[in-house]
Design an enzyme around this catalytic site. Structure first.
Site, short mmCIF file in Angstrom:
data_model
loop_
_atom_site.label_atom_id
_atom_site.label_comp_id
_atom_site.label_asym_id
_atom_site.label_seq_id
_atom_site.Cartn_x
_atom_site.Cartn_y
_atom_site.Cartn_z
N CYS A 130 0.28 6.65 1.13
CA CYS A 130 -0.44 5.44 0.74
C CYS A 130 -0.61 4.44 1.88
O CYS A 130 -1.70 3.90 2.09
CB CYS A 130 0.24 4.78 -0.45
SG CYS A 130 2.03 4.65 -0.30
N HIS A 257 -0.08 -2.67 -1.31
CA HIS A 257 0.60 -2.65 -0.01
C HIS A 257 -0.15 -3.56 0.96
O HIS A 257 -1.38 -3.58 0.99
CB HIS A 257 0.58 -1.23 0.58
CG HIS A 257 1.51 -0.26 -0.09
ND1 HIS A 257 2.32 -0.59 -1.15
CD2 HIS A 257 1.76 1.04 0.18
CE1 HIS A 257 3.02 0.48 -1.51
NE2 HIS A 257 2.69 1.48 -0.73
#
Lengths: 355, 355
Positions: A130, A257
C-alpha cells in the site's frame, strides 16, 4: 472469449475483500459470476452483492474451475498455497500479498502507471504494498519528466493496513484511554491503561502513540514494510539501483496513509515544474496551492492520490523538492488497484496464461 | 552574589509553567523566592510549591524588581512586552518563545550542548523550539565527531506543543469520535463528528488524523515550525549554511515528539560509529539494538532524548545513517531545558547582564 468473466475473491470476508466486492459492484465490472472464497471458518457466511446474497465457500481446488480472474487477499501463506493451483486451472491471479511481488517473472503493477509490464504475465500479477502503490504514480511521472536521483520517504500509516482487528484495537484502546485516562497535569505520566488480558494486534500501544515498526525486521535493520517500499519501487521503475530509503511509522489513524517525501532530481528543477508534471498525471490530485494539503481523514473513502505541500527542499534548493502524499490505503493501496488491474487485463484481452 | 536566587515564572499557569514549577522543586534549584506571574485573568490563583500555596500575581513592572532569573513561557507577544523590562531591572531572562531566538546578540542554547554560547549573554537567553531542542544533542555530537553534510527531518509532534487546550481538544474529540463513530465497513467514510459549535485549537480534525502544518506558513511555503527547526539548528551549530530541511507534522499523541532523521555525513561512516558517538553523549539514551526504539507514550514524563532505529541509509549507504529520535517535548523541549539553563548560569556565575 466471452465479454463477461468469472471472478473469485480469495479472502472475501477480510477488509480488502469487502472493498473488492464493493468496487466490482460500483465499477460495474463485466461479471459472469462472482465466487467468494475464504477459510473453512467463514464458509457459509452470506454477503451482499448487487442486491443478492452470495454464500462464502471454503476454498478448495474445485473453487478455481472455470474462474478467469482470482483477486487474492488472504495473506502470503494462503497465496503461496492456492495461487499456483488457480493458475494451473487457467485463471489469472491478481495477488495482493507480498509473496510473489519480487519474483522475476511476476509483473508488479500499479494500474495506469506501468501497465506495459502486465502484458507478458505468466498467470500471476502482483499488487504492490500500500505505501508503495500510492507513491508510484507520483514517482513514475516525475522520473519520466525530470529524472529521479534519490528518494527519502517517511510514512504515517494507518492501522487499517493491519486489518479489521487492528482498527477495532485502535478504537477500543482509544475508547478505554479517554474514558479511564485523565491528563495528569502534575507530571503527565501516562500509564498503560488497557485491561491486562486484552488481545493485541500491536506490540506497543497504538492509541495516542506512534510506532516506527511495521511488519517484522529484516536485512540491515530495516522492517519488511520499509524494504517493500524500497525494492518494489525499484522494480516498478525498472531502476534496480535507485537510491531510496524509508522509515515506516504506524500512526493512530484508521484509514489513509500519508508520506513525507524528499526527492533529489538528476537536474535542476522547481516546485512549479513538479506541480505541472503532477497536474497532468492520471489519478493524482494536486493541491491548488503549495501551502495546501490533504489529510487522511478527508481522503479516506476516495480514489485519488493527493499531493500537497509541494515545495523546494531547503537542503537541496537547486534540484530537490519535498511533497506530502496521502491516499486511502485500502483503495489505491489494495482493492482499487486490484480491480483496475483486472479491468486492464480484460480491456487489453490479456487474460489467459502466457498470452 | 548570594547562593540563592529569586526566580519569576512568567506564564505560571500554562502547561510549561506547571512543568517549570515542578522541576524547580524536584531539582532543588537554590531559590530565595519564587514568583508566579501570569495575566490579570489568572491573578489570585493559588498553586502548590514545596508544600506551600503561592499566589499568582498579575505581571507588572514591579514584578521584576529584585528578580535574578525570569523563566518566560507565556507566548511571543508577552515576551516582546515584558522581557526588556525584566532585563532593565537586572534579571536574566530565559525565554521559551520564538521571539528572540534568531536575534544576533541572543544566545540560543540547549544546556549541555552549546553552553559556551551562554557566557556572553546580554540579559536574554533563548530556549529553542521543542522539535529543535531534542535534535540538538544528537546533531552536535555527530557533527563534532563525524561531521554533518545534510540533514532531513520528518517530525511526528504531539499536541501538547500547542498547550493544555490542545490536549483537551484531542482527548474530547477522540472521546466524541469513539463514542459516536463506528467503523462503516461499507465504505469507511468517516464523517466529521464534532458538535458544530465546538471551539477548536486546530484547523483540521486531530483525532485519528495527521496534519502537516504546525504554526502558520512563512517563506518558501514552509511552516514557521519547520523554519524554526532549520534556522535554530544552523544557529546553534554555528553552521549558517548547513543543508537541512524539515516536514513538521502534528500527530494525535498527547505528549512526546518523534523525529525520523536522515543524515548525510562528510565522510564514510557506519551505524556502529554513530551509535558509539551517541552512547557517550550526555542526556542521550541509545537503544541497545538497532532494531529497538522508543515511542512517545513510553517516554513522556522522562528527561532523556531517546535514539533508536540506528541504521544505514539505503539511499546513501557509504556515508548516510537514519535515526528515530523521541523525547518529552515539554521537558527537553521546554521546561527542563529552561531550568538546566538557569542551573548553568548559576553554576558558572554568569548571572547579571553583560558579564
Amino acid at each position: 472469449m466471452s465479454n463477461t468473466y468469472t471472478v473469485a475473491i480469495l479472502g472475501a470476508t477480510g477488509l480488502v475483500g469487502t472493498y473488492l466486492r464493493e468496487l466490482l459492484e460500483v465499477r460495474e465490472f463485466p461479471l459472469k459470476e462472482l465466487r467468494l472464497l475464504a477459510s473453512e471458518r467463514s464458509a457459509g457466511e452470506r454477503l451482499a452483492f448487487k442486491g443478492e446474497w452470495l454464500t462464502v465457500e471454503a476454498v478448495s481446488e474445485a473453487s478455481f474451475k472455470g474462474v478467469d480472474i482470482v483477486l487474492a487477499s488472504a495473506g502470503g501463506a494462503i497465496s503461496e498455497q492456492w495461487v499456483p493451483i488457480a493458475v494451473k486451472h487457467g485463471a489469472v491471479v491478481i495477488d495482493n500479498t507480498s509473496h510473489f511481488r519480487l519474483k522475476e517473472d511476476v509483473p508488479l503493477v500499479v494500474a495506469g502507471v506501468n501497465d506495459a509490464d502486465l502484458e507478458h504475465h505468466k498467470g500471476i500479477v502482483a499488487n504492490p504494498n500500500c505505501s508503495t502503490a500510492q507513491l508510484m504514480p507520483v514517482l513514475k511521472a516525475l522520473n519520466d519528466a525530470i529524472g529521479l536521483k534519490r528518494v527519502i520517504v517517511s510514512t504515517y500509516q494507518s492501522v487499517s493496513g493491519a486489518g479489521k482487528e487492528a482498527m477495532q484495537e485502535l478504537l477500543e484502546s482509544s475508547r478505554y484511554y479517554v474514558q479511564q485516562g485523565e491528563v495528569d497535569t502534575d507530571g503527565l505520566m501516562y500509564k498503560e491503561q488497557l485491561p491486562e488480558n486484552a488481545k493485541l494486534c500491536f506490540e506497543r500501544p497504538m492509541a495516542f502513540n506512534v510506532v516506527p515498526k511495521i511488519d517484522t525486521f529484516s536485512d540491515e535493520d530495516y522492517t519488511k514494510e520499509e524494504l517493500k517500499l524500497v525494492y518494489e519501487t525499484r522494480k516498478m521503475l525498472h531502476m534496480p539501483n535507485l537510491p531510496i530509503s524509508a522509515t515506516a511509522v504506524r500512526v493512530p489513524v484508521l484509514v489513509g496513509h500519508s508520506e513525507a517525501v524528499t526527492i533529489d532530481f538528476v537536474r535542476p528543477t522547481s516546485p512549479s515544474e513538479v506541480r505541472q508534471v503532477l497536474e497532468r498525471t492520471p489519478n493524482v490530485v494536486t493541491a491548488e496551492r503549495s501551502q495546501n494539503f490533504a489529510t487522511p481523514r478527508e481522503t479516506a473513502g476516495t480514489d485519488p492520490v493527493y499531493v500537497g505541500r509541494i515545495r523546494r527542499d531547503l537542503s537541496n534548493p537547486e534540484a530537490g523538492v519535498c511533497l506530502w502524499v496521502v491516499a486511502d490505503n485500502l483503495r489505491i493501496g489494495a482493492a482499487l488497484n486490484a480491480v483496475r488491474l483486472a479491468e486492464t487485463l480484460v480491456q487489453n484481452s490479456w487474460l489467459g496464461v502466457g498470452v
